[in-house]
Design a protein around this motif. Structure first.
Motif, PDB file in Angstrom:
ATOM      1  N   LEU A 125       0.855  -1.199   0.000  1.00  0.00           N
ATOM      2  CA  LEU A 125       0.000   0.000   0.000  1.00  0.00           C
ATOM      3  C   LEU A 125       0.893   1.252   0.000  1.00  0.00           C
ATOM      4  CD1 LEU A 125      -2.673   1.582   0.456  1.00  0.00           C
ATOM      5  CD2 LEU A 125      -2.454   1.051   2.912  1.00  0.00           C
ATOM      6  N   PHE A 126       0.658   2.136  -0.954  1.00  0.00           N
ATOM      7  CA  PHE A 126       1.463   3.358  -1.092  1.00  0.00           C
ATOM      8  C   PHE A 126       0.685   4.569  -0.583  1.00  0.00           C
ATOM      9  CE2 PHE A 126       3.347   0.393  -4.015  1.00  0.00           C
ATOM     10  CZ  PHE A 126       4.697   0.660  -3.901  1.00  0.00           C
ATOM     11  N   LEU A 127       1.314   5.360   0.307  1.00  0.00           N
ATOM     12  CA  LEU A 127       0.612   6.496   0.928  1.00  0.00           C
ATOM     13  C   LEU A 127       1.236   7.846   0.580  1.00  0.00           C
ATOM     14  CD1 LEU A 127      -0.137   5.171   4.557  1.00  0.00           C
ATOM     15  CD2 LEU A 127      -1.585   5.064   2.506  1.00  0.00           C
ATOM     16  N   GLN A 128       1.851   7.963  -0.599  1.00  0.00           N
ATOM     17  CA  GLN A 128       2.518   9.219  -0.947  1.00  0.00           C
ATOM     18  C   GLN A 128       1.521  10.359  -1.210  1.00  0.00           C
ATOM     19  OE1 GLN A 128       3.716   6.151  -1.843  1.00  0.00           O
ATOM     20  NE2 GLN A 128       5.168   6.676  -0.226  1.00  0.00           N
ATOM     21  N   ASN A 129       2.004  11.567  -0.992  1.00  0.00           N
ATOM     22  CA  ASN A 129       1.261  12.768  -1.408  1.00  0.00           C
ATOM     23  C   ASN A 129       1.390  12.977  -2.908  1.00  0.00           C
ATOM     24  OD1 ASN A 129      -0.134  14.056   0.645  1.00  0.00           O
ATOM     25  ND2 ASN A 129       1.752  14.886   1.536  1.00  0.00           N
ATOM     26  N   GLY A 130       0.547  13.845  -3.447  1.00  0.00           N
ATOM     27  CA  GLY A 130       0.642  14.163  -4.865  1.00  0.00           C
ATOM     28  C   GLY A 130       0.201  12.984  -5.708  1.00  0.00           C
ATOM     29  N   MET A 131       0.568  13.004  -6.993  1.00  0.00           N
ATOM     30  CA  MET A 131       0.177  11.909  -7.870  1.00  0.00           C
ATOM     31  C   MET A 131       1.348  11.410  -8.712  1.00  0.00           C
ATOM     32  SD  MET A 131      -3.635  13.128  -9.075  1.00  0.00           S
ATOM     33  CE  MET A 131      -4.023  11.609  -9.958  1.00  0.00           C
ATOM     34  N   ALA A 132       2.522  11.975  -8.484  1.00  0.00           N
ATOM     35  CA  ALA A 132       3.676  11.590  -9.300  1.00  0.00           C
ATOM     36  C   ALA A 132       3.981  10.108  -9.157  1.00  0.00           C
ATOM     37  CB  ALA A 132       4.897  12.430  -8.921  1.00  0.00           C
ATOM     38  N   HIS A 133       3.710   9.546  -7.956  1.00  0.00           N
ATOM     39  CA  HIS A 133       4.046   8.129  -7.747  1.00  0.00           C
ATOM     40  C   HIS A 133       3.208   7.204  -8.634  1.00  0.00           C
ATOM     41  CE1 HIS A 133       0.754   9.083  -5.032  1.00  0.00           C
ATOM     42  NE2 HIS A 133       0.565   7.829  -4.697  1.00  0.00           N
ATOM     43  N   LEU A 134       2.011   7.646  -9.044  1.00  0.00           N
ATOM     44  CA  LEU A 134       1.186   6.809  -9.933  1.00  0.00           C
ATOM     45  C   LEU A 134       1.916   6.542 -11.240  1.00  0.00           C
ATOM     46  CD1 LEU A 134      -2.392   8.294  -9.450  1.00  0.00           C
ATOM     47  CD2 LEU A 134      -1.171   6.591  -8.089  1.00  0.00           C
ATOM     48  N   LEU A 135       2.603   7.576 -11.766  1.00  0.00           N
ATOM     49  CA  LEU A 135       3.353   7.395 -13.009  1.00  0.00           C
ATOM     50  C   LEU A 135       4.466   6.376 -12.813  1.00  0.00           C
ATOM     51  CD1 LEU A 135       3.659  11.134 -14.187  1.00  0.00           C
ATOM     52  CD2 LEU A 135       1.943   9.440 -14.848  1.00  0.00           C
ATOM     53  N   ASP A 136       5.157   6.445 -11.664  1.00  0.00           N
ATOM     54  CA  ASP A 136       6.232   5.483 -11.387  1.00  0.00           C
ATOM     55  C   ASP A 136       5.680   4.069 -11.230  1.00  0.00           C
ATOM     56  OD1 ASP A 136       8.839   7.180 -10.788  1.00  0.00           O
ATOM     57  OD2 ASP A 136       7.133   8.258  -9.939  1.00  0.00           O
ATOM     58  N   LEU A 137       4.526   3.951 -10.549  1.00  0.00           N
ATOM     59  CA  LEU A 137       3.958   2.616 -10.329  1.00  0.00           C
ATOM     60  C   LEU A 137       3.446   2.012 -11.627  1.00  0.00           C
ATOM     61  CD1 LEU A 137       2.143   3.081  -6.893  1.00  0.00           C
ATOM     62  CD2 LEU A 137       4.437   2.190  -7.359  1.00  0.00           C
ATOM     63  N   GLU A 138       2.909   2.866 -12.504  1.00  0.00           N
ATOM     64  CA  GLU A 138       2.450   2.377 -13.817  1.00  0.00           C
ATOM     65  C   GLU A 138       3.593   1.755 -14.602  1.00  0.00           C
ATOM     66  OE1 GLU A 138       0.531   5.665 -15.836  1.00  0.00           O
ATOM     67  OE2 GLU A 138      -1.144   5.554 -14.408  1.00  0.00           O
ATOM     68  N   ASN A 139       4.768   2.347 -14.459  1.00  0.00           N
ATOM     69  CA  ASN A 139       5.937   1.886 -15.224  1.00  0.00           C
ATOM     70  C   ASN A 139       6.726   0.799 -14.513  1.00  0.00           C
ATOM     71  OD1 ASN A 139       5.479   3.683 -17.348  1.00  0.00           O
ATOM     72  ND2 ASN A 139       6.448   5.351 -16.197  1.00  0.00           N
ATOM     73  N   TRP A 140       6.284   0.434 -13.300  1.00  0.00           N
ATOM     74  CA  TRP A 140       7.036  -0.531 -12.492  1.00  0.00           C
ATOM     75  C   TRP A 140       6.642  -1.948 -12.884  1.00  0.00           C
ATOM     76  CZ3 TRP A 140       6.212  -1.813  -6.621  1.00  0.00           C
ATOM     77  CH2 TRP A 140       7.382  -2.390  -6.101  1.00  0.00           C
ATOM     78  N   LYS A 141       7.592  -2.683 -13.433  1.00  0.00           N
ATOM     79  CA  LYS A 141       7.317  -4.089 -13.793  1.00  0.00           C
ATOM     80  C   LYS A 141       7.513  -4.921 -12.532  1.00  0.00           C
ATOM     81  CE  LYS A 141       8.237  -3.351 -18.562  1.00  0.00           C
ATOM     82  NZ  LYS A 141       7.153  -2.347 -18.398  1.00  0.00           N
ATOM     83  N   THR A 142       6.402  -5.391 -11.969  1.00  0.00           N
ATOM     84  CA  THR A 142       6.509  -6.063 -10.672  1.00  0.00           C
ATOM     85  C   THR A 142       5.420  -7.118 -10.511  1.00  0.00           C
ATOM     86  OG1 THR A 142       6.478  -5.722  -8.281  1.00  0.00           O
ATOM     87  CG2 THR A 142       5.053  -4.289  -9.569  1.00  0.00           C
ATOM     88  N   GLY A 143       5.702  -8.135  -9.714  1.00  0.00           N
ATOM     89  CA  GLY A 143       4.710  -9.149  -9.390  1.00  0.00           C
ATOM     90  C   GLY A 143       3.911  -8.818  -8.136  1.00  0.00           C
ATOM     91  N   HIS A 144       4.264  -7.698  -7.474  1.00  0.00           N
ATOM     92  CA  HIS A 144       3.542  -7.292  -6.270  1.00  0.00           C
ATOM     93  C   HIS A 144       2.124  -6.826  -6.621  1.00  0.00           C
ATOM     94  CE1 HIS A 144       7.208  -7.622  -4.039  1.00  0.00           C
ATOM     95  NE2 HIS A 144       7.797  -6.603  -4.651  1.00  0.00           N
ATOM     96  N   SER A 145       1.217  -6.910  -5.627  1.00  0.00           N
ATOM     97  CA  SER A 145      -0.131  -6.338  -5.776  1.00  0.00           C
ATOM     98  C   SER A 145      -0.105  -4.960  -5.135  1.00  0.00           C
ATOM     99  CB  SER A 145      -1.166  -7.201  -5.059  1.00  0.00           C
ATOM    100  OG  SER A 145      -1.108  -8.501  -5.586  1.00  0.00           O
ATOM    101  N   LEU A 146      -0.510  -3.958  -5.887  1.00  0.00           N
ATOM    102  CA  LEU A 146      -0.312  -2.574  -5.427  1.00  0.00           C
ATOM    103  C   LEU A 146      -1.626  -1.933  -5.001  1.00  0.00           C
ATOM    104  CD1 LEU A 146       2.167  -1.421  -8.237  1.00  0.00           C
ATOM    105  CD2 LEU A 146       2.617  -2.753  -6.161  1.00  0.00           C
ATOM    106  N   TYR A 147      -1.570  -1.161  -3.918  1.00  0.00           N
ATOM    107  CA  TYR A 147      -2.712  -0.415  -3.403  1.00  0.00           C
ATOM    108  C   TYR A 147      -2.296   1.036  -3.187  1.00  0.00           C
ATOM    109  CZ  TYR A 147      -4.232  -5.155  -2.731  1.00  0.00           C
ATOM    110  OH  TYR A 147      -4.557  -6.458  -2.963  1.00  0.00           O
ATOM    111  N   ILE A 148      -3.266   1.909  -3.279  1.00  0.00           N
ATOM    112  CA  ILE A 148      -3.000   3.347  -3.146  1.00  0.00           C
ATOM    113  C   ILE A 148      -3.865   3.888  -2.014  1.00  0.00           C
ATOM    114  CG2 ILE A 148      -3.198   5.604  -4.270  1.00  0.00           C
ATOM    115  CD1 ILE A 148      -1.178   3.956  -5.677  1.00  0.00           C
ATOM    116  N   GLY A 149      -3.277   4.711  -1.161  1.00  0.00           N
ATOM    117  CA  GLY A 149      -4.054   5.300  -0.077  1.00  0.00           C
ATOM    118  C   GLY A 149      -3.928   6.819  -0.049  1.00  0.00           C
ATOM    119  N   VAL A 150      -4.971   7.445   0.470  1.00  0.00           N
ATOM    120  CA  VAL A 150      -4.972   8.903   0.624  1.00  0.00           C
ATOM    121  C   VAL A 150      -5.062   9.196   2.122  1.00  0.00           C
ATOM    122  CG1 VAL A 150      -6.098  11.047  -0.047  1.00  0.00           C
ATOM    123  CG2 VAL A 150      -6.273   9.035  -1.526  1.00  0.00           C
TER     124      VAL A 150
END
Lengths: 299, 299
Positions: free
Chosen positions: B94-119
């Protein structure tokens, strides 16, 4: 003439070094060490790679009788100088400050002196307490403030060096306004963005912000010929593309900027007119933050 | 659950101190001294004048098996964390970063992990390496990034303290956008002007500049309901009138700001859309100058 020059900055040293060729010149400095250095070495002026030495008198404390006094200090030191000048017998005094804030102070100054205003179009950089680089050969245009005539010094000041002409004109206010307009377009933005003058027309976003400042300033000053003026501002950016604005230099060197002379004047006018100038207000406050490098917390 | 929390900042300490009431929590810090301090003293959380102590594991280097990893580091440390996470077997993160820049990084991240986003809608201030002030009781809203379902942790995370609820929702992207909008309206301006949040609606010129930033951001994000959103931004300014924005606090404390997470993301989007955003561009560059306290001359 017997000329006293008040202030030992770039413009003060430049004026003294040229005017001493035809006149008897005394430079009044704030610090005694500078006066001593000027007495010991004269003023060394470098222009186009050539260095000339000029002998002048130099002292602290404005005393004596002069045919003309020229005040070259920055606006933020003007109040101190006006207090000192108030103790003198009536003189003719020429003010060479940037911006237009000094006009408001001079309007309110109850004095028997005859006042003149000049617009400096030279580029100059102070290299040491007695050395100045004449980086841009221009001209000084000057005229009478309010009503006084100026026949005699007009004649005397016609005798100046080719590189340092002083031209009398009635329309000095318009010149001052246009110089202020250029300053308010270029100085705050280049300082806040930390870029050279040319960046303001090379980056469309910066140019847009410059246009916002331009529109607000033109409206406050009620200037006609907006298209010509905008083209003029752009030309100055182009011609000085590689330069760092004076305000940016001040910040870089940790000196006080001419924020009050430039933005302060326009904000006062805007307030008096009841006009909102959000961009200029924002620039003024942000520059204040940058100037003080405010990194303190609130109380 | 067995939960790993990555990052020992205000949000990391806050999450750990609450989640340890129902789960087995390990905090991963960058510095060994902080891990040692947390092991020695636990995490002390102060909320409404009461201080509670919570015991958690703490270490450097992300190793082990967890039911859930929560990444709380600031955006400018995210890349390092992603590299470290790439070495782990598949986890739910689960990722709790501010802003939205991390979404771009996560989109490009080739990974087998299951990703969650929190506000995160809490206010928290780190007081020392093991102490955190819970200054504003809010909520964490979270959801699945891209397509993964989340039935099991959804259930497990429902068991949380009253002061620290974690609510699942599908519409996290809208929330993130609205939070970004508030951040881009309040953070850069309060920082450049060195004012508390309330000043932005008390000074008409500042409010105008905020509106300029708002218009540019709303357009880039293609957000509907502009009137409601502008009213919302104003309400946040009002409700947090006496607060210093997090970006201003960062500058005051000489820390790196979240400029890239907030303005950087919007500028990237604007560029991709071919849209000019002069105010946001100007804020970004001026903040960079203020961050570096650039007082050096050009080379």
């Amino acid at each position: 003439m017997n000329i006293g020059i008040i202030g030992g900055g770039a413009i003060g040293l430049l004026c003294a070094s040229y005017l001493t060729q035809y006149h008897d010149v005394t430079v009044f400095t704030r610090r005694n060490e500078q006066a001593e250095e000027i007495r010991a070495f004269g003023i060394e002026r470098t222009v186009k790679g050539e260095t000339c030495q000029a002998s002048v008198h130099a002292q602290t404390g404005i005393t004596g009788e002069f045919d003309l006094l020229i005040v070259t200090v920055k606006y933020h030191h003007l109040q101190d100088v006006l207090s000192e000048l108030s103790t003198l017998s009536p003189h003719r005094i020429l003010f060479l400050q940037n911006g237009m804030a000094h006009l408001l102070d001079l309007e309110n100054w109850k004095t028997g002196h005859s006042l003149y205003i000049g617009v400096v179009e030279h580029g100059a950089m102070k290299m040491s307490d007695h050395e100045v680089n004449h980086t841009g050969i221009g001209i000084i245009k000057w005229g009478a403030f309010q009503h006084e005539a100026a026949a005699d010094i007009k004649k005397a000041l016609n005798e100046t060096s080719f590189h340092f002409q002083m031209v009398y004109m009635d329309e000095w206010k318009k010149l001052l306004q246009e110089k202020l307009l250029v300053n308010v377009c270029i100085n705050p933005l280049t300082t806040l963005l930390h870029v050279r003058n040319g960046a303001l027309i090379q980056n469309p976003s910066y140019e847009y912000m410059m246009k916002c400042a331009f529109e607000e300033a033109v409206s406050i000053l009620s200037l006609p010929e907006k298209e010509r003026l905008w083209a003029y501002v752009n030309t100055v950016c182009e011609n000085t593309a590689e330069n760092q604005s004076s305000m940016l230099q001040d910040i870089v060197k940790g000196r006080q900027t001419e924020r009050k002379a430039i933005l302060g004047y326009l904000l006062k006018k805007a307030q008096a007119q009841g006009v909102a100038v959000p961009h200029l207000t924002f620039f003024d406050r942000s520059l204040e933050v940058l100037e003080k490098k405010q990194t303190k917390s609130f109380e």
